[in-house]
Design a protein around this motif. Structure first.
Motif, short mmCIF file in Angstrom:
data_model
loop_
_atom_site.label_atom_id
_atom_site.label_comp_id
_atom_site.label_asym_id
_atom_site.label_seq_id
_atom_site.Cartn_x
_atom_site.Cartn_y
_atom_site.Cartn_z
N ASN A 339 19.17 4.76 48.67
CA ASN A 339 17.59 5.49 49.14
C ASN A 339 17.50 3.62 47.99
O ASN A 339 18.18 3.25 47.44
N ALA A 340 16.82 2.87 49.37
CA ALA A 340 15.83 1.69 48.64
C ALA A 340 15.11 1.93 47.52
O ALA A 340 13.61 1.42 48.07
N GLU A 341 15.50 1.73 46.38
CA GLU A 341 14.82 1.78 45.90
C GLU A 341 15.11 1.47 44.31
O GLU A 341 17.39 0.70 44.26
N PRO A 348 10.26 1.63 44.87
CA PRO A 348 10.55 1.66 46.17
C PRO A 348 10.66 -0.11 46.01
O PRO A 348 9.81 -0.44 46.00
N CYS A 349 11.79 -0.24 47.03
CA CYS A 349 12.18 -1.15 47.79
C CYS A 349 12.40 -1.46 49.44
O CYS A 349 13.23 -2.19 49.32
N PRO A 350 11.41 -1.74 49.57
CA PRO A 350 11.64 -2.04 51.57
C PRO A 350 11.90 -3.53 51.15
O PRO A 350 11.64 -4.42 49.90
N PRO A 378 8.13 -0.20 54.61
CA PRO A 378 7.27 0.05 53.41
C PRO A 378 6.41 1.88 54.01
O PRO A 378 6.23 2.68 52.66
N ASP A 381 10.41 6.76 54.21
CA ASP A 381 10.44 7.68 53.46
C ASP A 381 11.83 6.53 52.41
O ASP A 381 11.96 5.95 53.65
N SER A 382 12.64 6.42 51.66
CA SER A 382 12.45 5.22 51.27
C SER A 382 14.41 5.09 50.99
O SER A 382 14.95 4.76 51.00
N THR A 415 19.07 -0.88 46.04
CA THR A 415 19.41 0.28 45.89
C THR A 415 19.75 1.01 45.07
O THR A 415 20.04 1.00 44.00
#
Ligand code: ADP
Length: 447
Positions: A339-341, A348-350, A378, A381-382, A415
């Motif tokens: 996940n982009a987190e 979350p880290c778009p 953004p 889903d991440s 991530t």
């Protein structure tokens, strides 16, 4: 067989479906929002149609736009992937009413299983064991109190329309019941527009074990064994394995027979997953997902099957062409959801992927729609990638996943790869000794 399929989804799952179509010689239509113009599924599809602005409700959930795209392009069938419209019975019905094929079960079965109380009463009548709890909807606090006393605390109040881990509240004791009941109902009404709730005993050390089923339109039903999805954060799966470290082949056969018998009696068709909590050697059904799941690749690796190809063949009216005894299980597979987190706060880290280099080598599969320079939007889903490994033993699979994650380069965004590395290195995880509560405790430990 179909000659053209529209894929009503985005990201890695749109690519996953597109790849199966291409191998079957089927043309693909991608749909996308304005935020996804540069997405990989748009680039790889034979045709692409913009169906609306960034917000999902205006694009990926926009039934009229999706149907218009299918009509304009001459697609004969629609694959919904997971999430978005995949478990929307009205969508399935509308697709079929327009003379197109919905690649999935009937609208009636989607509706039946989408309501968890109906799902449980249906399964119970078909001989599937349940978590102890209420017989159906709880109409009042008094009734809830009586059932809770009978099954014993702690208890869980759950929304019949629930999903994605929402609409669930635990009451550890009688003093917490009133609040759990009212919070669960309010959350259910706000999130799902349906405040019907039911009660289950809150199991203290279960594993989440689910069974993959396929059924054709000719009465053949088979299972592809289990996935252990106990590693969850906020009831969201993070790492999955096939098979479960705690299940024997005999136990798999037994629950597999119960599940396939039940679905055969229901007349179910296409792919489905029965989810169970497993504790003290007992399986307790909690819900059924009437679609392809995120974690389906671990099953594909150990059973050497292409589940999306099978879904398409079944939807086209073909017979499975094999029986349960033809399905065998080889080695062990693990999937890490990337996940982009932030790996510590899970924020979350778009953003833009400055460098992308996926791992490779023997037994490594990466399902992802990322590329260098891609901007993770953004709005959705991440989850940005799934790393799946397959090896002869669980220990080798863990070593292989370590090696794969060490090779994986995703720069520019944060991530959860560092968290997966820590999980894989943990002695309890390595011994397979974990329950659904393990990951939450693990992530709260200092490191
Ligand atoms: P959702 O549809 O929101 O995913 P589920 O019914 O599938 O809801 O439950 C999601 C997760 O919540 C399960 O995998 C498990 O971790 C936890 N859970 C659900 N029911 C119980 C229960 N009776 N006792 C303990 N944990 C539960």
């Amino acid at each position: 067989m179909f000659s053209k399929i529209l894929i009503a989804n985005r990201g890695e799952i749109a690519l996953r479906i597109l790849r199966a179509c291409r191998e079957l010689g089927i043309k693909t239509v991608a749909v996308h929002s304005t935020a996804d113009e540069d997405a990989m599924h748009v680039r790889l599809a034979d045709e692409a149609v913009c169906i609306g602005p960034a917000a999902s409700r205006d694009s990926y959930l926009n039934v009229a736009a999706i149907l218009a795209a299918a009509t304009i392009t001459g697609a004969e069938a629609i694959h919904p992937g997971y999430g978005f419209l995949s478990e929307n019975a009205d969508f399935a019905e509308t697709v079929e009413a327009h003379g197109l094929t919905f690649i999935g079960p009937t609208a009636d079965h989607i509706r039946m299983m989408g309501d968890k109380i109906t799902a449980k009463t249906t399964m119970e009548a078909l001989g599937v064991p349940l978590v102890p709890g209420s017989d159906g909807e709880l109409k009042s606090l008094e009734e809830t109190r009586a059932v809770a006393e009978k099954v014993g605390y702690p208890v869980l109040i759950k929304a019949t329309a629930g999903g994605g881990g929402r609409g669930m509240k635990v009451a550890q004791s009688a003093s917490e019941l009133e609040e759990a009941w009212s919070v669960a109902r309010t959350e259910a009404r706000t999130a799902f527009g349906n405040d019907a709730v039911y009660l289950e005993k809150y199991l203290d050390k279960p594993r989440h074990i689910e069974l993959q089923i396929l059924a054709d339109n000719h009465g053949n039903v088979v299972h592809f064994g289990e996935r252990d999805c106990s590693l969850q954060r906020r009831h969201q799966k993070l790492l999955e394995e096939a098979g479960s470290p705690v299940l024997s082949a005999e136990q798999r056969d037994a629950i597999g027979r119960t599940a396939t018998d039940a679905l055969a009696k229901m007349g179910y068709r296409n792919a489905g997953t029965l989810e169970f909590l497993y504790q003290d050697g007992q399986f307790c059904f909690i819900e059924m997902n009437t679609r392809l799941q995120v974690e389906h690749p671990v099953t594909e690796m150990v059973c050497d099957v292409d589940l999306v190809r099978e879904q398409i063949r079944i939807a086209a009216g073909e017979e499975l062409g094999y029986t349960q005894s033809d399905i065998s299980f080889s080695g062990h597979a693990i999937e890490c959801r990337i996940n982009a987190e932030d790996p510590d706060t899970f924020a979350p880290c778009p953003g833009t992927v400055a460098v992308y280099h996926p791992p490779g080598g023997l037994g490594v599969r990466v399902d992802s729609a990322l590329y260098t320079g891609y901007r993770v939007p953004p709005y959705y889903d991440s989850m940005i990638a799934k790393v799946i490994v397959h090896a002869p033993t669980r220990a080798q699979a863990i070593a292989r996943m370590h090696r794969a994650l060490d090779e994986f380069v995703v720069e520019g965004i944060k991530t959860v790869i560092p968290l997966h590395r820590r999980i894989l290195a943990d002695p309890e995880f390595q011994k397979g000794e974990y329950t659904i509560h393990w990951l939450e405790q693990f992530t709260s430990r200092p490191h």
